[in-house]
Write a protein that holds these residues in place. Structure first.
Motif, PDB file in Angstrom:
ATOM      1  N   ARG A 236       0.827  -1.213   0.000  1.00  9.97           N
ATOM      2  CA  ARG A 236       0.000   0.000   0.000  1.00  9.97           C
ATOM      3  C   ARG A 236       0.862   1.264   0.000  1.00  9.97           C
ATOM      4  O   ARG A 236       2.008   1.257   0.478  1.00  9.97           O
ATOM      5  CB  ARG A 236      -0.926   0.013   1.214  1.00  9.97           C
ATOM      6  CG  ARG A 236      -1.797  -1.212   1.349  1.00  9.97           C
ATOM      7  CD  ARG A 236      -2.641  -1.476   0.105  1.00  9.97           C
ATOM      8  NE  ARG A 236      -3.707  -2.420   0.352  1.00  9.97           N
ATOM      9  CZ  ARG A 236      -3.601  -3.746   0.211  1.00  9.97           C
ATOM     10  NH1 ARG A 236      -2.459  -4.274  -0.165  1.00  9.97           N
ATOM     11  NH2 ARG A 236      -4.645  -4.540   0.442  1.00  9.97           N
ATOM     12  N   LEU A 237       0.267   2.345  -0.487  1.00 11.92           N
ATOM     13  CA  LEU A 237       0.980   3.619  -0.548  1.00 11.92           C
ATOM     14  C   LEU A 237       1.363   4.105   0.839  1.00 11.92           C
ATOM     15  O   LEU A 237       2.470   4.604   1.049  1.00 11.92           O
ATOM     16  CB  LEU A 237       0.115   4.664  -1.263  1.00 11.92           C
ATOM     17  CG  LEU A 237       0.731   6.068  -1.399  1.00 11.92           C
ATOM     18  CD1 LEU A 237       2.038   6.006  -2.182  1.00 11.92           C
ATOM     19  CD2 LEU A 237      -0.247   7.020  -2.057  1.00 11.92           C
ATOM     20  N   TRP A 238       0.466   3.951   1.808  1.00 12.29           N
ATOM     21  CA  TRP A 238       0.771   4.426   3.167  1.00 12.29           C
ATOM     22  C   TRP A 238       1.926   3.632   3.773  1.00 12.29           C
ATOM     23  O   TRP A 238       2.708   4.165   4.568  1.00 12.29           O
ATOM     24  CB  TRP A 238      -0.470   4.349   4.059  1.00 12.29           C
ATOM     25  CG  TRP A 238      -0.952   2.973   4.402  1.00 12.29           C
ATOM     26  CD1 TRP A 238      -1.906   2.253   3.757  1.00 12.29           C
ATOM     27  CD2 TRP A 238      -0.502   2.140   5.486  1.00 12.29           C
ATOM     28  NE1 TRP A 238      -2.083   1.026   4.350  1.00 12.29           N
ATOM     29  CE2 TRP A 238      -1.236   0.934   5.421  1.00 12.29           C
ATOM     30  CE3 TRP A 238       0.440   2.302   6.499  1.00 12.29           C
ATOM     31  CZ2 TRP A 238      -1.046  -0.106   6.320  1.00 12.29           C
ATOM     32  CZ3 TRP A 238       0.634   1.267   7.412  1.00 12.29           C
ATOM     33  CH2 TRP A 238      -0.108   0.086   7.318  1.00 12.29           C
ATOM     34  N   GLN A 239       2.027   2.360   3.382  1.00  9.63           N
ATOM     35  CA  GLN A 239       3.142   1.553   3.867  1.00  9.63           C
ATOM     36  C   GLN A 239       4.466   2.036   3.268  1.00  9.63           C
ATOM     37  O   GLN A 239       5.497   2.048   3.944  1.00  9.63           O
ATOM     38  CB  GLN A 239       2.906   0.085   3.525  1.00  9.63           C
ATOM     39  CG  GLN A 239       1.738  -0.528   4.291  1.00  9.63           C
ATOM     40  CD  GLN A 239       1.376  -1.907   3.778  1.00  9.63           C
ATOM     41  OE1 GLN A 239       1.445  -2.180   2.587  1.00  9.63           O
ATOM     42  NE2 GLN A 239       0.964  -2.784   4.684  1.00  9.63           N
TER      43      GLN A 239
ATOM     44  N   VAL B 242       5.084   5.116   2.287  1.00  6.58           N
ATOM     45  CA  VAL B 242       5.395   6.398   2.931  1.00  6.58           C
ATOM     46  C   VAL B 242       5.989   6.163   4.315  1.00  6.58           C
ATOM     47  O   VAL B 242       6.986   6.786   4.704  1.00  6.58           O
ATOM     48  CB  VAL B 242       4.140   7.279   3.010  1.00  6.58           C
ATOM     49  CG1 VAL B 242       4.413   8.530   3.841  1.00  6.58           C
ATOM     50  CG2 VAL B 242       3.663   7.667   1.618  1.00  6.58           C
ATOM     51  N   ALA B 243       5.391   5.250   5.070  1.00  3.30           N
ATOM     52  CA  ALA B 243       5.907   4.948   6.415  1.00  3.30           C
ATOM     53  C   ALA B 243       7.322   4.385   6.343  1.00  3.30           C
ATOM     54  O   ALA B 243       8.164   4.675   7.194  1.00  3.30           O
ATOM     55  CB  ALA B 243       4.975   3.957   7.115  1.00  3.30           C
TER      56      ALA B 243
END
Length: 383
Positions: free
Chosen positions: A189-192, A194-195
């Motif tokens: 995922r994109l949020w992963q 970014v994190a």
């Protein structure tokens, strides 16, 4: 509840049928690049087949036979071999740290049966295999759970840490990027992402603090090469001179001043593209880059044709590895990034990089030959 799907495999085909399904246009492009390598190494040897061109041609011939043999292997066999090959790559990387051959300030080679091998090259292909096998068995929805990303993250970090320990910063970075590309292709995922990227500046500062002196010198030279034009900055300055002196059409084959007069360092390995551009100019340099682009795009198109997740990820990983090889080497010799000792695949002189790239192309062609086969996918409830 354990859920899963069992997909029918395509009927088995005979060896001749599989041979006919090979992408021979792609094989031709590989041979063309090998021909470019022979011509460049012939020039690097002062207009003679020894000491570079002839040995490299023999290796290339062995590599072609290995590539076509691997193309016959079915993907389900490759998937079974993924874990053993990955484990072997870790063992070889561990051996480098204990009995490795020292070259240019680093332990990167081991000698087996009189043959000098660089396990870090093989480790990248083994990593692609094992990540493709892992993600093939995990449904896309489950990747939203970070627990399912911990095992493949460890698979990436182990070889990267061992490669950096040699030390080999360039290959370690490529290995990590190849692994990250498969995470993204598998459905991270994109949020992963970014994190994952947030702590990178802190990690970069920590990494810089633990770099060897010669690695820090490479970064300083990259920023200010003119400060030590006869020392650490010599390589990149000579490379830029050679690139600029080639002009539009070049100085002519075997007539490049920087290369033939030995001002250009490592002209048979890291800086071989610079010598090509000096002798054949901008036109010749762009022609070689165009051939490299065709090989990368061809690999990605073959990945899209595969009907199994394992095949898609395996082909994509091989194509990404080849792309990063090329991108890092070309950026390095042009002064865009610090010099990192990464060869230009199938063109630079060297046995490990040559045979490893051909091994990867064999896996890529296997995916294409068996592109219509579907593999069973098991999706466990947990780790």
């Amino acid at each position: 509840m354990i859920s899963g799907r069992r997909l029918l495999r395509a009927p088995a085909r005979g060896p001749l049928a599989r041979l006919g399904r090979i992408n021979w246009l792609y094989v031709l492009l590989i041979c063309l690049l090998g021909g470019v390598g022979y011509a460049a190494l012939y020039s690097a040897g002062g207009g003679a087949p020894q000491p570079y061109a002839l040995p490299q041609t023999i290796r290339f011939g062995v590599g072609v036979l290995m590539m076509l043999t691997l193309a016959m292997l079915p993907p389900r066999l490759l998937m079974r071999l993924a874990w053993p090959l990955y484990g072997l790559s870790l063992v070889l990387l561990g051996l480098v740290l204990h009995v490795g051959h020292v070259g240019k300030g680093a332990e990167r080679w081991i000698v087996i049966g009189g043959v000098q091998l660089q396990p870090s090259e093989f480790a990248k292909i083994a990593l692609v295999l094992v990540l493709a096998a892992y993600f093939h068995r995990i449904r896309w929805e489950r990747l939203a759970n970070p627990l399912f990303l911990l095992p493949p993250a460890a698979m990436v970090l182990l070889p990267v840490a061992l490669v950096l320990k040699e030390p080999n910063l360039g290959t370690g970075a490529i290995t990590g990027l190849v692994g990250l590309s498969l995470f993204a292709a598998a459905g991270m995922r994109l949020w992963q992402m970014v994190a994952l990227a947030l702590p990178l500046p802190v990690l970069a500062r920590l990494a810089y603090a633990h770099l060897h002196d010669y690695q820090r010198a490479r970064i300083t030279t990259f920023l200010h090469p003119e400060q030590d034009h006869l020392g650490a900055g010599y390589n990149i300055i000579q490379s830029k001179i050679a690139l600029g002196s080639g002009g539009l059409w070049g100085q002519g084959y075997l007539h490049g001043t920087q290369g033939q007069l030995n001002f250009l360092p490592e002209k048979q390995t890291d800086f071989i593209f610079t010598m090509i551009a000096e002798e054949f100019g901008l036109v010749g340099g762009l022609s070689v880059i165009g051939l490299l682009v065709l090989l990368v795009l061809g690999g990605m198109l073959m990945a899209l044709r595969a009907r199994s997740q394992f095949g898609r990820l395996l082909a994509l990983g091989i194509a990404m590895n080849f792309f990063l090889y090329c991108a890092v080497n070309l950026s390095m010799v042009m002064g865009v990034i610090p010099v990192g000792g990464v060869p230009l695949p199938l063109v630079s002189y060297g046995s490990s990089a040559m045979l490893t790239v051909m091994f990867g192309f064999g896996l890529l062609l296997s995916v294409y030959v068996h592109r219509d086969e579907r593999l069973e996918a098991r999706d466990p409830d947990g780790l």
